[in-house]
Motif scaffolding. Structure first.
Motif, PDB file in Angstrom:
ATOM      1  N   SER A  81       0.828  -1.211   0.000  1.00  0.00           N
ATOM      2  CA  SER A  81       0.000   0.000   0.000  1.00  0.00           C
ATOM      3  C   SER A  81       0.862   1.260   0.000  1.00  0.00           C
ATOM      4  CB  SER A  81      -1.011  -0.001   1.151  1.00  0.00           C
ATOM      5  OG  SER A  81      -0.344  -0.093   2.372  1.00  0.00           O
ATOM      6  N   GLY A  82       2.001   1.223   0.727  1.00  0.00           N
ATOM      7  CA  GLY A  82       2.921   2.360   0.702  1.00  0.00           C
ATOM      8  C   GLY A  82       3.514   2.555  -0.681  1.00  0.00           C
ATOM      9  N   PHE A  83       3.815   1.456  -1.331  1.00  0.00           N
ATOM     10  CA  PHE A  83       4.361   1.473  -2.691  1.00  0.00           C
ATOM     11  C   PHE A  83       3.347   2.123  -3.649  1.00  0.00           C
ATOM     12  CE2 PHE A  83       6.119  -0.140  -6.609  1.00  0.00           C
ATOM     13  CZ  PHE A  83       7.435  -0.487  -6.351  1.00  0.00           C
ATOM     14  N   VAL A  84       2.084   1.719  -3.511  1.00  0.00           N
ATOM     15  CA  VAL A  84       1.033   2.247  -4.397  1.00  0.00           C
ATOM     16  C   VAL A  84       0.850   3.745  -4.187  1.00  0.00           C
ATOM     17  CG1 VAL A  84      -1.458   2.220  -4.874  1.00  0.00           C
ATOM     18  CG2 VAL A  84      -0.211   0.070  -4.632  1.00  0.00           C
ATOM     19  N   MET A  85       0.823   4.178  -2.930  1.00  0.00           N
ATOM     20  CA  MET A  85       0.626   5.612  -2.661  1.00  0.00           C
ATOM     21  C   MET A  85       1.736   6.429  -3.293  1.00  0.00           C
ATOM     22  SD  MET A  85      -1.142   6.219   1.017  1.00  0.00           S
ATOM     23  CE  MET A  85       0.083   5.424   2.037  1.00  0.00           C
ATOM     24  N   ALA A  86       2.974   5.934  -3.155  1.00  0.00           N
ATOM     25  CA  ALA A  86       4.107   6.658  -3.722  1.00  0.00           C
ATOM     26  C   ALA A  86       4.107   6.604  -5.257  1.00  0.00           C
ATOM     27  CB  ALA A  86       5.413   6.090  -3.168  1.00  0.00           C
ATOM     28  N   LEU A  87       3.547   5.518  -5.801  1.00  0.00           N
ATOM     29  CA  LEU A  87       3.458   5.420  -7.266  1.00  0.00           C
ATOM     30  C   LEU A  87       2.552   6.505  -7.833  1.00  0.00           C
ATOM     31  CD1 LEU A  87       2.824   1.712  -8.337  1.00  0.00           C
ATOM     32  CD2 LEU A  87       4.769   3.136  -8.931  1.00  0.00           C
ATOM     33  N   LEU A  88       1.426   6.711  -7.151  1.00  0.00           N
ATOM     34  CA  LEU A  88       0.402   7.611  -7.687  1.00  0.00           C
ATOM     35  C   LEU A  88       0.616   9.065  -7.284  1.00  0.00           C
ATOM     36  CD1 LEU A  88      -2.765   5.340  -7.262  1.00  0.00           C
ATOM     37  CD2 LEU A  88      -1.605   5.930  -9.394  1.00  0.00           C
ATOM     38  N   ASP A  89       1.481   9.307  -6.293  1.00  0.00           N
ATOM     39  CA  ASP A  89       1.726  10.677  -5.854  1.00  0.00           C
ATOM     40  C   ASP A  89       3.216  11.007  -5.939  1.00  0.00           C
ATOM     41  OD1 ASP A  89       1.973  13.107  -4.660  1.00  0.00           O
ATOM     42  OD2 ASP A  89       0.824  12.584  -2.847  1.00  0.00           O
ATOM     43  N   PRO A  90       3.622  11.704  -7.002  1.00  0.00           N
ATOM     44  CA  PRO A  90       5.053  11.972  -7.218  1.00  0.00           C
ATOM     45  C   PRO A  90       5.645  12.889  -6.150  1.00  0.00           C
ATOM     46  CG  PRO A  90       3.710  13.166  -8.822  1.00  0.00           C
ATOM     47  CD  PRO A  90       2.777  12.293  -8.048  1.00  0.00           C
ATOM     48  N   ASP A  91       4.789  13.534  -5.317  1.00  0.00           N
ATOM     49  CA  ASP A  91       5.320  14.386  -4.252  1.00  0.00           C
ATOM     50  C   ASP A  91       5.758  13.574  -3.033  1.00  0.00           C
ATOM     51  OD1 ASP A  91       4.903  16.604  -5.791  1.00  0.00           O
ATOM     52  OD2 ASP A  91       2.862  16.919  -5.032  1.00  0.00           O
ATOM     53  N   LEU A  92       5.314  12.326  -2.950  1.00  0.00           N
ATOM     54  CA  LEU A  92       5.737  11.480  -1.825  1.00  0.00           C
ATOM     55  C   LEU A  92       7.150  10.970  -2.067  1.00  0.00           C
ATOM     56  CD1 LEU A  92       2.566   9.293  -1.071  1.00  0.00           C
ATOM     57  CD2 LEU A  92       3.497  11.169   0.302  1.00  0.00           C
ATOM     58  N   PRO A  93       7.928  10.760  -0.967  1.00  0.00           N
ATOM     59  CA  PRO A  93       9.282  10.229  -1.155  1.00  0.00           C
ATOM     60  C   PRO A  93       9.247   8.775  -1.626  1.00  0.00           C
ATOM     61  CG  PRO A  93       8.729  10.375   1.187  1.00  0.00           C
ATOM     62  CD  PRO A  93       7.596  11.012   0.442  1.00  0.00           C
ATOM     63  N   VAL A  94      10.351   8.332  -2.215  1.00  0.00           N
ATOM     64  CA  VAL A  94      10.492   6.923  -2.598  1.00  0.00           C
ATOM     65  C   VAL A  94      10.444   6.074  -1.327  1.00  0.00           C
ATOM     66  CG1 VAL A  94      12.085   5.239  -3.600  1.00  0.00           C
ATOM     67  CG2 VAL A  94      11.852   7.524  -4.628  1.00  0.00           C
ATOM     68  N   PRO A  95       9.653   4.980  -1.318  1.00  0.00           N
ATOM     69  CA  PRO A  95       9.549   4.159  -0.094  1.00  0.00           C
ATOM     70  C   PRO A  95      10.908   3.641   0.367  1.00  0.00           C
ATOM     71  CG  PRO A  95       7.890   3.508  -1.715  1.00  0.00           C
ATOM     72  CD  PRO A  95       8.786   4.496  -2.403  1.00  0.00           C
ATOM     73  N   ASP A  96      11.029   3.456   1.674  1.00  0.00           N
ATOM     74  CA  ASP A  96      12.273   2.932   2.258  1.00  0.00           C
ATOM     75  C   ASP A  96      12.498   1.486   1.831  1.00  0.00           C
ATOM     76  OD1 ASP A  96      12.766   5.253   3.586  1.00  0.00           O
ATOM     77  OD2 ASP A  96      11.760   4.624   5.448  1.00  0.00           O
ATOM     78  N   GLY A  97      13.744   1.065   1.895  1.00  0.00           N
ATOM     79  CA  GLY A  97      14.065  -0.345   1.679  1.00  0.00           C
ATOM     80  C   GLY A  97      14.257  -0.709   0.221  1.00  0.00           C
ATOM     81  N   LEU A  98      14.159   0.281  -0.680  1.00  0.00           N
ATOM     82  CA  LEU A  98      14.384   0.010  -2.096  1.00  0.00           C
ATOM     83  C   LEU A  98      15.773   0.519  -2.458  1.00  0.00           C
ATOM     84  CD1 LEU A  98      10.902   1.166  -3.504  1.00  0.00           C
ATOM     85  CD2 LEU A  98      11.613  -1.134  -2.791  1.00  0.00           C
ATOM     86  N   ILE A  99      16.565  -0.358  -3.072  1.00  0.00           N
ATOM     87  CA  ILE A  99      17.974  -0.030  -3.307  1.00  0.00           C
ATOM     88  C   ILE A  99      18.385  -0.334  -4.751  1.00  0.00           C
ATOM     89  CG2 ILE A  99      18.686  -0.369  -0.903  1.00  0.00           C
ATOM     90  CD1 ILE A  99      19.476  -3.233  -1.655  1.00  0.00           C
ATOM     91  N   ASP A 100      19.569   0.133  -5.126  1.00  0.00           N
ATOM     92  CA  ASP A 100      20.137  -0.273  -6.413  1.00  0.00           C
ATOM     93  C   ASP A 100      21.065  -1.466  -6.191  1.00  0.00           C
ATOM     94  OD1 ASP A 100      22.551   0.682  -5.459  1.00  0.00           O
ATOM     95  OD2 ASP A 100      22.717   2.337  -6.891  1.00  0.00           O
ATOM     96  N   GLY A 101      21.788  -1.871  -7.251  1.00  0.00           N
ATOM     97  CA  GLY A 101      22.621  -3.073  -7.142  1.00  0.00           C
ATOM     98  C   GLY A 101      23.759  -2.935  -6.159  1.00  0.00           C
ATOM     99  N   ALA A 102      24.124  -1.669  -5.844  1.00  0.00           N
ATOM    100  CA  ALA A 102      25.241  -1.444  -4.922  1.00  0.00           C
ATOM    101  C   ALA A 102      24.751  -1.139  -3.506  1.00  0.00           C
ATOM    102  CB  ALA A 102      26.113  -0.303  -5.436  1.00  0.00           C
ATOM    103  N   GLY A 103      23.430  -1.260  -3.282  1.00  0.00           N
ATOM    104  CA  GLY A 103      22.894  -1.040  -1.951  1.00  0.00           C
ATOM    105  C   GLY A 103      22.550   0.402  -1.634  1.00  0.00           C
TER     106      GLY A 103
END
Lengths: 282, 250
Positions: free
Chosen positions: B4-26
């Motif tokens: 649900s946090g992911f969805v809210m951030a998807l639809l509202d570009p003013d919300l920050p990127v959800p925590d715990g999402l990283i790139d290949g280098a962490g």
């Protein structure tokens, strides 16, 4: 009507993602194309041209039904009404294969129309396996699950994608759809070795291969970020990886996936011919 | 991280990127998350562009894309079947203040949505003109006509039939401000809007309520052209069953 076994098994030859603008040309001269894949959700209407075309095509070609809306990775329960509609389509069409994605695309009532990523944890395995069990139970057939293209990773991941897929196969008996372009996209985006990934992939469970094109963007640090856009030809490094898979495992049904900026039929035919040369070298 | 946090951030570009999402280098995922935001907005906008081409033409591609963004964030799909996503577009437009000076837009959207519905509706077998002509005048008056599931009718106080034609056909005349009733018929696979003459919409509405032809004619008034309306329905393969009274009572 006699049950035609050839129409109910995907041949280890090239297929293409069906686009309505190619209808007449496919029937007239399919070239090396031996089967077709459709997106289930585009054929859930009650009638009209889409179903009429599909009826014609299914008389001539084995059809693979590829779902994009079941949200198998969703946190909630599956949408049973949607699953029932997909089951009705499969009952009518008797396709050679049914596949879906290792992804989620809806939450509560909201459908996002995109394939969203999952953290590879024990808890996720259990949930996804339950959903695959339910799909296989309702459809009355074994399904194939496709590896996703990744743009990011989860800090809380407990296992690799290949281990996650292997665990799902062993729990549910499902097969796998190996998208080689997705492997290349994910490997580039998350900086892992695609050859090592493929060596670790449970290929004995693969029932179908996808090959598609991608576009190139950049991340915050200027590194390549590949987008799985299905809007271009398959690139050479992906053909190279595919050649390795076929050399190691023998021929497999192989789909050319081209969903936007769809080219004229001969261009798709050429891509299929390239796959045919790898599948059956002269 | 919950979905649900992911969805809210998807639809509202003013919300920050959800925590715990990283790139290949962490490192934090940052704009990698935007790929999903762009996919959601881009794919749904494309669905709406395909579904409402006349609306897009009337507003211009750029304005329509901006409008689609507002619409899809406030009305994300509740169906997984994209062929009909946008059913709430007419109601959305009716309440969209910046376009209040174009009051016919909601009905143009209704017309386009009805065309999409008709395109995907069930096939049926139509009766022929000779089947109707074979009825005696008495049987004709007391018969009931069942209409095809592909048929749609839109009554508007705006000239939406003319607006639709002017934006899809090269030779169509310029619309004049007036009320128009539009009938959508799908003779085979391609639905076509037809502007209805005086009384025809009342006649067809009565048939849809399963009234007899006679009752439907009475409701249509004195300027109603029965022959033209029946010809239109027959040519559009829109009459699927004729129920004569003796069968109805049997």
């Amino acid at each position: 009507m006699m049950f035609d076994h050839a129409k109910h098994t995907l041949p280890a030859r090239p297929g293409v993602g069906y686009k309505p603008q190619h209808f007449a040309e496919i029937l007239q001269d399919p070239g090396p194309v031996a089967w077709l894949e459709i997106h289930a959700e585009n054929y859930l209407g009650d009638g009209g041209r889409p179903l009429a075309q599909l009826r014609h095509l299914a008389e001539r070609f084995p059809i693979s039904v590829h779902g994009v809306g079941l949200s198998i990775g969703g946190e909630g329960t599956l949408d049973e009404a949607h699953l029932a509609r997909v089951a009705r389509l499969c009952d009518w069409l008797q396709p050679a294969s049914f596949s879906e994605h290792l992804a989620w695309s809806s939450h509560d009532e909201t459908f996002l129309n995109d394939l969203l990523p999952l953290p590879y944890t024990q808890a996720t395995v259990v949930r996804v396996a339950d959903h695959i069990d339910r799909v296989q139970e309702v459809l009355g057939r074994r399904m194939l699950l496709e590896n996703p293209s990744a743009y990011l990773a989860f800090a809380g991941a407990e296992m690799s994608e290949t281990d996650f897929l292997r665990e799902l196969v062993s729990r549910t008996g499902c097969g796998l759809l190996l998208d080689v372009n997705n492997v290349f996209v994910s490997a580039t985006n998350l900086q892992f070795d695609p050859v090592g990934y493929l060596a670790d992939f449970p290929v004995e469970s693969v029932g179908e291969i996808h090959l598609g094109g991608h576009s190139v963007d950049a991340d915050d640090y200027g590194a390549h970020l590949l987008i799985d856009s299905h809007d271009a030809a398959v690139v050479d490094p992906v053909w190279q990886l595919y050649r390795g898979v076929i050399a190691r495992n023998g021929p497999l049904p192989t789909l050319i996936e081209w969903d936007s900026d769809v080219p004229e039929w001969p261009v798709l035919g050429q891509e299929a011919a390239r796959a045919a040369r790898i599948l059956a070298p002269v | 991280m919950s979905q649900s946090g992911f969805v809210m951030a998807l639809l509202d570009p003013d919300l920050p990127v959800p925590d715990g999402l990283i790139d290949g280098a962490g490192r934090p995922a940052g704009r990698r998350f935007s790929v999903y935001r762009n996919n959601v907005v881009g794919s749904l906008t494309e669905v709406l562009e395909k579904g409402f081409p006349v609306l897009q033409k009337l507003l211009g591609a750029e304005y329509f894309a901006a409008l689609a963004k507002v619409f899809l964030r406030s009305h994300p799909p509740e169906t997984r079947v994209m062929m009909l996503y946008g059913a709430q577009m007419p109601a959305f437009l009716a309440g969209f203040e910046p376009l209040a000076h174009l009051p016919y837009l909601p009905d143009v959207a209704r017309l386009e949505q009805a065309l999409r519905e008709s395109y995907h509706s069930a096939d049926s077998i139509a009766v022929a003109a000779t089947d109707l002509a074979a009825l005696s005048p008495e049987d004709f008056i007391s018969a009931r006509l069942q209409l095809a599931p592909t048929l749609r009718m839109i009554r508007s106080q705006w000239p939406i039939s003319s607006i639709w034609a002017a934006n899809t056909k090269e030779t169509a005349p310029k619309p004049v401000m007036r009320a128009e009733d539009t009938l959508i018929l799908r003779a085979e696979f391609d639905p076509e809007p037809h502007e209805l003459g005086q009384g025809a919409a009342d006649f067809i509405a009565a048939l849809l309520r399963d009234e007899t032809v006679g009752t439907a004619m009475d409701s249509a008034g004195s300027d109603f052209d029965l022959g033209a309306t029946l010809s239109l329905l027959i040519a559009g393969n829109a009459v699927t069953t004729i129920t004569r009274p003796e069968y109805a009572q049997a």
